[in-house]
Write a protein that holds these residues in place. Structure first.
Motif, PDB file in Angstrom:
ATOM      1  N   SER A 102     -10.755 -15.126  18.846  1.00  0.00           N
ATOM      2  CA  SER A 102     -11.501 -16.262  19.343  1.00  0.00           C
ATOM      3  C   SER A 102     -11.859 -15.959  20.731  1.00  0.00           C
ATOM      4  O   SER A 102     -12.837 -16.547  21.364  1.00  0.00           O
ATOM      5  CB  SER A 102     -10.925 -17.500  19.223  1.00  0.00           C
ATOM      6  OG  SER A 102     -11.142 -17.770  17.788  1.00  0.00           O
ATOM      7  N   ALA A 143     -15.908 -19.216  17.501  1.00  0.00           N
ATOM      8  CA  ALA A 143     -15.432 -20.056  16.248  1.00  0.00           C
ATOM      9  C   ALA A 143     -15.335 -18.963  15.158  1.00  0.00           C
ATOM     10  O   ALA A 143     -15.987 -17.938  15.221  1.00  0.00           O
ATOM     11  CB  ALA A 143     -16.439 -21.018  16.046  1.00  0.00           C
ATOM     12  N   VAL A 144     -14.345 -19.333  14.186  1.00  0.00           N
ATOM     13  CA  VAL A 144     -14.145 -18.444  13.069  1.00  0.00           C
ATOM     14  C   VAL A 144     -15.496 -18.370  12.290  1.00  0.00           C
ATOM     15  O   VAL A 144     -16.250 -19.455  12.176  1.00  0.00           O
ATOM     16  CB  VAL A 144     -13.183 -18.974  12.405  1.00  0.00           C
ATOM     17  CG1 VAL A 144     -12.775 -18.202  10.947  1.00  0.00           C
ATOM     18  CG2 VAL A 144     -11.793 -19.027  13.197  1.00  0.00           C
ATOM     19  N   MET A 176     -11.245 -23.454   2.389  1.00  0.00           N
ATOM     20  CA  MET A 176     -11.883 -23.410   3.792  1.00  0.00           C
ATOM     21  C   MET A 176     -11.874 -22.019   4.164  1.00  0.00           C
ATOM     22  O   MET A 176     -12.632 -21.661   4.654  1.00  0.00           O
ATOM     23  CB  MET A 176     -11.342 -24.539   4.557  1.00  0.00           C
ATOM     24  CG  MET A 176     -11.907 -24.416   5.932  1.00  0.00           C
ATOM     25  SD  MET A 176     -11.660 -25.588   7.138  1.00  0.00           S
ATOM     26  CE  MET A 176     -10.451 -24.743   7.928  1.00  0.00           C
TER      27      MET A 176
ATOM     28  N   TYR B   7     -15.222 -29.958   3.923  1.00  0.00           N
ATOM     29  CA  TYR B   7     -13.930 -30.416   4.405  1.00  0.00           C
ATOM     30  C   TYR B   7     -14.015 -31.968   5.075  1.00  0.00           C
ATOM     31  O   TYR B   7     -13.327 -32.177   5.878  1.00  0.00           O
ATOM     32  CB  TYR B   7     -13.354 -29.706   5.280  1.00  0.00           C
ATOM     33  CG  TYR B   7     -13.610 -27.935   4.602  1.00  0.00           C
ATOM     34  CD1 TYR B   7     -12.794 -27.821   3.325  1.00  0.00           C
ATOM     35  CD2 TYR B   7     -14.552 -27.016   5.057  1.00  0.00           C
ATOM     36  CE1 TYR B   7     -13.046 -26.540   2.670  1.00  0.00           C
ATOM     37  CE2 TYR B   7     -14.895 -25.957   4.289  1.00  0.00           C
ATOM     38  CZ  TYR B   7     -14.009 -25.566   3.016  1.00  0.00           C
ATOM     39  OH  TYR B   7     -14.209 -24.576   2.525  1.00  0.00           O
ATOM     40  N   LEU B  25      -8.595 -30.532   6.045  1.00  0.00           N
ATOM     41  CA  LEU B  25      -9.101 -29.969   7.283  1.00  0.00           C
ATOM     42  C   LEU B  25      -8.117 -29.946   8.433  1.00  0.00           C
ATOM     43  O   LEU B  25      -7.831 -29.018   9.226  1.00  0.00           O
ATOM     44  CB  LEU B  25     -10.523 -30.473   7.439  1.00  0.00           C
ATOM     45  CG  LEU B  25     -11.244 -30.052   8.916  1.00  0.00           C
ATOM     46  CD1 LEU B  25     -11.421 -28.623   8.809  1.00  0.00           C
ATOM     47  CD2 LEU B  25     -12.432 -30.934   9.121  1.00  0.00           C
ATOM     48  N   ASP B  28      -5.344 -27.344   8.056  1.00  0.00           N
ATOM     49  CA  ASP B  28      -6.077 -26.345   8.334  1.00  0.00           C
ATOM     50  C   ASP B  28      -6.214 -25.708   9.791  1.00  0.00           C
ATOM     51  O   ASP B  28      -6.084 -24.774  10.000  1.00  0.00           O
ATOM     52  CB  ASP B  28      -7.228 -25.931   7.648  1.00  0.00           C
ATOM     53  CG  ASP B  28      -7.012 -25.354   6.162  1.00  0.00           C
ATOM     54  OD1 ASP B  28      -5.897 -24.865   6.076  1.00  0.00           O
ATOM     55  OD2 ASP B  28      -8.036 -25.201   5.272  1.00  0.00           O
ATOM     56  N   ILE B  29      -6.536 -26.717  10.636  1.00  0.00           N
ATOM     57  CA  ILE B  29      -6.786 -26.321  11.881  1.00  0.00           C
ATOM     58  C   ILE B  29      -5.682 -26.706  12.885  1.00  0.00           C
ATOM     59  O   ILE B  29      -5.775 -26.172  13.868  1.00  0.00           O
ATOM     60  CB  ILE B  29      -8.117 -26.961  12.368  1.00  0.00           C
ATOM     61  CG1 ILE B  29      -8.000 -28.720  12.222  1.00  0.00           C
ATOM     62  CG2 ILE B  29      -9.394 -26.787  11.495  1.00  0.00           C
ATOM     63  CD1 ILE B  29      -9.120 -29.601  12.986  1.00  0.00           C
ATOM     64  N   GLU B  36     -16.629 -30.286  21.175  1.00  0.00           N
ATOM     65  CA  GLU B  36     -17.843 -30.483  22.004  1.00  0.00           C
ATOM     66  C   GLU B  36     -18.685 -30.925  20.870  1.00  0.00           C
ATOM     67  O   GLU B  36     -19.100 -30.206  19.797  1.00  0.00           O
ATOM     68  CB  GLU B  36     -18.409 -29.215  22.678  1.00  0.00           C
ATOM     69  CG  GLU B  36     -19.703 -29.409  23.372  1.00  0.00           C
ATOM     70  CD  GLU B  36     -19.861 -28.255  24.300  1.00  0.00           C
ATOM     71  OE1 GLU B  36     -19.013 -27.570  24.803  1.00  0.00           O
ATOM     72  OE2 GLU B  36     -20.994 -27.881  24.364  1.00  0.00           O
ATOM     73  N   GLU B  51     -18.109 -28.303  17.762  1.00  0.00           N
ATOM     74  CA  GLU B  51     -17.225 -27.190  17.931  1.00  0.00           C
ATOM     75  C   GLU B  51     -15.954 -27.715  18.266  1.00  0.00           C
ATOM     76  O   GLU B  51     -15.791 -28.421  19.077  1.00  0.00           O
ATOM     77  CB  GLU B  51     -17.768 -26.274  18.879  1.00  0.00           C
ATOM     78  CG  GLU B  51     -19.321 -25.769  18.748  1.00  0.00           C
ATOM     79  CD  GLU B  51     -19.491 -24.350  18.857  1.00  0.00           C
ATOM     80  OE1 GLU B  51     -18.343 -23.677  19.159  1.00  0.00           O
ATOM     81  OE2 GLU B  51     -20.662 -23.874  18.769  1.00  0.00           O
ATOM     82  N   GLU B  53     -11.821 -26.540  19.216  1.00  0.00           N
ATOM     83  CA  GLU B  53     -10.512 -25.436  19.381  1.00  0.00           C
ATOM     84  C   GLU B  53      -9.463 -26.471  19.239  1.00  0.00           C
ATOM     85  O   GLU B  53      -9.233 -27.333  19.729  1.00  0.00           O
ATOM     86  CB  GLU B  53     -10.717 -25.324  20.899  1.00  0.00           C
ATOM     87  CG  GLU B  53     -11.853 -24.370  21.231  1.00  0.00           C
ATOM     88  CD  GLU B  53     -11.871 -23.790  22.601  1.00  0.00           C
ATOM     89  OE1 GLU B  53     -12.964 -23.585  23.151  1.00  0.00           O
ATOM     90  OE2 GLU B  53     -10.893 -23.936  23.399  1.00  0.00           O
ATOM     91  N   LYS B  56      -4.479 -24.118  15.481  1.00  0.00           N
ATOM     92  CA  LYS B  56      -4.647 -22.758  14.457  1.00  0.00           C
ATOM     93  C   LYS B  56      -5.792 -22.302  14.498  1.00  0.00           C
ATOM     94  O   LYS B  56      -5.932 -21.020  13.808  1.00  0.00           O
ATOM     95  CB  LYS B  56      -4.263 -23.546  13.073  1.00  0.00           C
ATOM     96  CG  LYS B  56      -2.669 -24.076  13.099  1.00  0.00           C
ATOM     97  CD  LYS B  56      -2.450 -24.314  11.564  1.00  0.00           C
ATOM     98  CE  LYS B  56      -1.433 -25.137  11.280  1.00  0.00           C
ATOM     99  NZ  LYS B  56      -1.170 -25.781   9.942  1.00  0.00           N
ATOM    100  N   THR B  57      -6.821 -22.513  15.107  1.00  0.00           N
ATOM    101  CA  THR B  57      -8.451 -22.189  14.839  1.00  0.00           C
ATOM    102  C   THR B  57      -9.368 -22.637  15.879  1.00  0.00           C
ATOM    103  O   THR B  57      -8.770 -23.588  16.359  1.00  0.00           O
ATOM    104  CB  THR B  57      -8.753 -22.243  13.195  1.00  0.00           C
ATOM    105  OG1 THR B  57      -9.723 -21.187  13.095  1.00  0.00           O
ATOM    106  CG2 THR B  57      -9.323 -23.521  13.000  1.00  0.00           C
ATOM    107  N   VAL B  58     -10.281 -21.876  15.976  1.00  0.00           N
ATOM    108  CA  VAL B  58     -11.519 -22.502  16.552  1.00  0.00           C
ATOM    109  C   VAL B  58     -12.690 -22.409  15.504  1.00  0.00           C
ATOM    110  O   VAL B  58     -12.800 -21.686  15.057  1.00  0.00           O
ATOM    111  CB  VAL B  58     -12.063 -21.196  17.773  1.00  0.00           C
ATOM    112  CG1 VAL B  58     -13.161 -21.698  18.334  1.00  0.00           C
ATOM    113  CG2 VAL B  58     -10.735 -21.184  18.723  1.00  0.00           C
ATOM    114  N   LEU B  59     -13.246 -23.536  15.342  1.00  0.00           N
ATOM    115  CA  LEU B  59     -14.111 -23.874  14.455  1.00  0.00           C
ATOM    116  C   LEU B  59     -15.364 -24.556  14.779  1.00  0.00           C
ATOM    117  O   LEU B  59     -15.305 -25.447  15.552  1.00  0.00           O
ATOM    118  CB  LEU B  59     -13.217 -24.788  13.506  1.00  0.00           C
ATOM    119  CG  LEU B  59     -13.923 -24.988  11.879  1.00  0.00           C
ATOM    120  CD1 LEU B  59     -13.373 -23.553  11.023  1.00  0.00           C
ATOM    121  CD2 LEU B  59     -12.860 -26.073  11.215  1.00  0.00           C
ATOM    122  N   ASP B  60     -16.453 -24.249  14.085  1.00  0.00           N
ATOM    123  CA  ASP B  60     -17.874 -24.830  14.163  1.00  0.00           C
ATOM    124  C   ASP B  60     -17.987 -25.781  13.038  1.00  0.00           C
ATOM    125  O   ASP B  60     -18.132 -25.066  11.795  1.00  0.00           O
ATOM    126  CB  ASP B  60     -18.808 -23.606  14.379  1.00  0.00           C
ATOM    127  CG  ASP B  60     -20.031 -23.953  14.708  1.00  0.00           C
ATOM    128  OD1 ASP B  60     -20.429 -25.169  14.639  1.00  0.00           O
ATOM    129  OD2 ASP B  60     -20.879 -23.215  14.846  1.00  0.00           O
TER     130      ASP B  60
END
Lengths: 256, 110
Positions: A102, A143-144, A176, B7, B25, B28-29, B36, B51, B53, B56-60
């Protein structure tokens, strides 16, 4: 003209001097290469002189030319789908896909044998700087499941597509994460076509340090690519790049 | 009535649809550290809502429905971990109106 070993001496000296470190530079090509690679891997994304880049490019061009596989020499397994076992940085093709993280700046661990490290090492420092520019404009982490495009600099390919796959812990793939992995493939294909690429090689996204089980990842990858081609009637040629015999067998079995 | 898609829970109350983080969800994150929200007034299906952060992850996070964005969980901008809350009144993401009811009904039941 400098020999490759002399070029390495120049590149190492340059980066050591930048850091203000005085260190003995080894004599052999192998030891110098390893030292050079480690320094380049660790180097923050800040501008570098044309003088350095000139020598670096001469060095990498000569190194990378030693091992090139032409996409045109590959045979499809089925329709427009290919499997190719080898180092993705050896492939002369429109685009290759990098399994990024990331931060999107490439691997900073010296001499780490992940695909991100190898791609950045062989492309040259310009790749990290190009990624930095993208990230500065984006102002937040990547983002992923998305895809960003840069030139490939000293690699034989024309472009690198950077995508961040999901991280899987303890082999547990949630729905997911499967969908996010498939988004990586779809987003990369869309970007490739947007840039006019007609051939694209994917490494096995998420399967390395990101822990996605290999067979499940391959199944999701093939499904995503096939769905994309079916839906869009795209004629893009897709290479599934694998590294080990085990990976090769998995893809062979799933595609045949 | 509650549905689930992308999710997110989609909670319908009259004409208003509230999108809420699901436990799956959240799991998972991991812990959310930055969010944002979209600045769009209207979103299409699969447009980005926020978006984030997390540990565990960065997700849109994408919208499961098209609609008009009438509210976003602004408090979560200052206190992102609200999105990890098990209380829907804390872990909601956005509220939509002008949603096609057929599209809502077509989503999976939660």
């Amino acid at each position: 003209m400098m020999t490759q070993t002399q070029r390495l001496h120049f590149l190492i000296s340059y980066m050591l001097q930048e850091q203000g470190i005085d260190k003995r530079i080894p004599e052999s090509f192998e030891e110098r290469y390893s030292m050079y690679r480690g320094l380049a891997n660790e180097r923050e994304a800040r501008p570098i002189s044309q003088e350095y880049l000139h020598v670096q490019d001469a060095f990498l061009q000569e190194e990378n030319a030693k091992n090139i596989t032409f996409f045109d020499d590959l045979e499809p397994v089925k329709d427009n789908l290919y499997i190719w076992q080898g180092d993705i940085t050896h492939l002369k093709i429109d685009g290759i896909v990098n399994a990024a993280n990331s931060e999107l700046l490439g691997c900073f661990i010296p001499n780490h044998n992940c695909i991100d490290n190898i791609i950045h090492t062989k492309a040259g420092l310009q790749l990290r700087l190009a990624c930095k520019k993208i990230m500065d404009e984006q102002k937040r982490k990547e983002a992923v499941g998305r895809a960003k495009v840069t030139k490939a600099y000293n690699l034989p390919s024309n472009y690198v597509i950077h995508t961040v796959g999901p991280v899987v812990k303890n082999n547990h793939v949630s729905l997911m994460k499967r969908e996010l992995l498939q988004k990586c493939y779809r987003a990369s294909l869309e970007k490739a076509e947007e840039y006019g690429m007609t051939e694209l090689a994917f490494c096995s996204i998420s399967t390395g340090v990101f822990g996605y089980p290999k067979k499940e990842a391959a199944t999701a990858a093939i499904e995503a690519v096939r769905d994309y081609i079916d839906e869009t009637q795209s004629e893009i040629k897709v290479v599934f790049n694998v590294f080990t015999d085990e990976d090769y067998d998995i893809y062979q079995e799933l595609l045949a | 009535m509650r549905k689930v898609a992308n999710y997110l829970w989609v909670e319908k109350s009259g004409d208003e649809y509230t999108l809420i983080m699901t436990p799956e969800l959240q799991d998972d994150i991991g812990t959310v550290g930055f969010v944002e929200f979209t600045k769009a007034e209207e979103v299409n299906k699969n447009d980005s809502l926020l978006e984030l952060e997390a540990s565990k992850t960065v997700l849109d996070l994408a919208s499961p429905l098209a609609g008009k964005v009438v509210a976003v969980n602004d408090k979560a901008s200052d206190e992102p971990t609200l999105l990890n809350s098990s209380k829907p009144e804390e872990s909601w993401v956005v509220k939509l109106t002008n949603v096609n009811e057929d599209e809502f009904n077509a989503l999976a039941d939660a």
